[in-house]
Motif scaffolding. Sequence first.
Motif, PDB file in Angstrom:
ATOM      1  N   TYR A  82       0.865  -1.179   0.000  1.00 31.43           N
ATOM      2  CA  TYR A  82       0.000   0.000   0.000  1.00 31.43           C
ATOM      3  C   TYR A  82       0.900   1.227   0.000  1.00 31.43           C
ATOM      4  O   TYR A  82       1.935   1.257   0.673  1.00 31.43           O
ATOM      5  N   VAL A  83       0.499   2.235  -0.763  1.00 31.57           N
ATOM      6  CA  VAL A  83       1.245   3.497  -0.828  1.00 31.57           C
ATOM      7  C   VAL A  83       0.322   4.617  -0.360  1.00 31.57           C
ATOM      8  O   VAL A  83      -0.615   4.986  -1.086  1.00 31.57           O
ATOM      9  N   PRO A  84       0.517   5.138   0.845  1.00 28.84           N
ATOM     10  CA  PRO A  84      -0.374   6.199   1.332  1.00 28.84           C
ATOM     11  C   PRO A  84      -0.135   7.505   0.564  1.00 28.84           C
ATOM     12  O   PRO A  84       1.004   7.848   0.249  1.00 28.84           O
ATOM     13  N   SER A  85      -1.214   8.208   0.262  1.00 32.44           N
ATOM     14  CA  SER A  85      -1.121   9.448  -0.519  1.00 32.44           C
ATOM     15  C   SER A  85      -1.459  10.679   0.301  1.00 32.44           C
ATOM     16  O   SER A  85      -1.363  11.801  -0.200  1.00 32.44           O
ATOM     17  N   ARG A  86      -1.871  10.443   1.564  1.00 35.47           N
ATOM     18  CA  ARG A  86      -2.238  11.599   2.393  1.00 35.47           C
ATOM     19  C   ARG A  86      -1.640  11.496   3.791  1.00 35.47           C
ATOM     20  O   ARG A  86      -1.496  10.392   4.331  1.00 35.47           O
ATOM     21  N   VAL A  87      -1.352  12.649   4.350  1.00 34.46           N
ATOM     22  CA  VAL A  87      -0.806  12.722   5.706  1.00 34.46           C
ATOM     23  C   VAL A  87      -1.894  12.346   6.708  1.00 34.46           C
ATOM     24  O   VAL A  87      -3.070  12.662   6.510  1.00 34.46           O
ATOM     25  N   GLY A  88      -1.513  11.654   7.765  1.00 23.78           N
ATOM     26  CA  GLY A  88      -2.476  11.351   8.826  1.00 23.78           C
ATOM     27  C   GLY A  88      -2.220  10.006   9.468  1.00 23.78           C
ATOM     28  O   GLY A  88      -1.245   9.316   9.142  1.00 23.78           O
ATOM     29  N   ARG A  89      -3.082   9.663  10.401  1.00 24.23           N
ATOM     30  CA  ARG A  89      -2.992   8.359  11.061  1.00 24.23           C
ATOM     31  C   ARG A  89      -3.902   7.396  10.309  1.00 24.23           C
ATOM     32  O   ARG A  89      -5.068   7.711  10.058  1.00 24.23           O
ATOM     33  N   VAL A  90      -3.353   6.257   9.961  1.00 25.44           N
ATOM     34  CA  VAL A  90      -4.095   5.283   9.152  1.00 25.44           C
ATOM     35  C   VAL A  90      -4.200   3.964   9.919  1.00 25.44           C
ATOM     36  O   VAL A  90      -3.300   3.126   9.854  1.00 25.44           O
TER      37      VAL A  90
END
Lengths: 99, 181
Positions: A72-80
Amino acid sequence: MIVWLLLLAGLGSTPKSHTVEIRGMEFHPAVLTVAVGDTIVWINRDIVPHTATGMRRKWDSGQLQQGDSGRYVPSRVGRVPYTCTLHPTMKGMLIVRKE
Amino acid sequence: MLPIAVTLALTVALQAQTPAPAAAPDLSDPEVAHVAWTANSIDIDMAKFAQTRAHKAAVKQFAQTMITDHTAVNEQAAALAKKLGVTPADNAVSQSLQNDAKQARASLEPLHGAAFERAYIDREVAYHQAVLDAIDKVLVPTTENAELRKLLTDVRPAIATHLEHAKQLRSQLGAPSRTSK
């Protein structure tokens, strides 16, 4: 030219790859800090299948058999936060930073 | 009543093998392999039955996970037994587990809907707790082959996770029935 390349590299936007091992019915590490654009790879070391799945199934590795991997490649800042849909008591967390 | 019966049946079966309360029953490795295979198969069969009776998605998903996981464990166990040249041997503990499973199935047979889901999950909580106890107190201590012992210890976290999953479902399904612990 070399100085220019070093300068580009120094800007720090080169995506990295991180590995999360699934073993003993846990994500290792359970909490991982990454940057936007980094790749997270989950490898299942357990006998039983697992998934790595975001909340409301926004992303889903699908079933990973023993030895399989998903990414998975996260595209947004934050807690996932994420879980294994087969074993909902398993919990993991990505902390996604700008870089 | 059902979970208590499950726990008692397994405990009695295990203690019947035990000359002194503190000692583990003396099972051979082929017998341990058979007990493990039987314990997995019982939970697979129960889950298949549950899928025909349960309505709630979470309960059906739990049952599917039991089928998937216990099948994966049995496949690993079969591969290991083949590698080691071990033929699983039927024994009193396996037979007791099978008798208990028949009784559990008979108790669940007349139930439908929410009553069935509650009784099934109660049974799964008790069953996985009993299997965990059996792994810790009987199967691992009595197993001589290191690879078979490692398989048992590798499987333990999955059983513990199933137990937590079942407990979580039980709390979601509402207040305990009067006949359950």
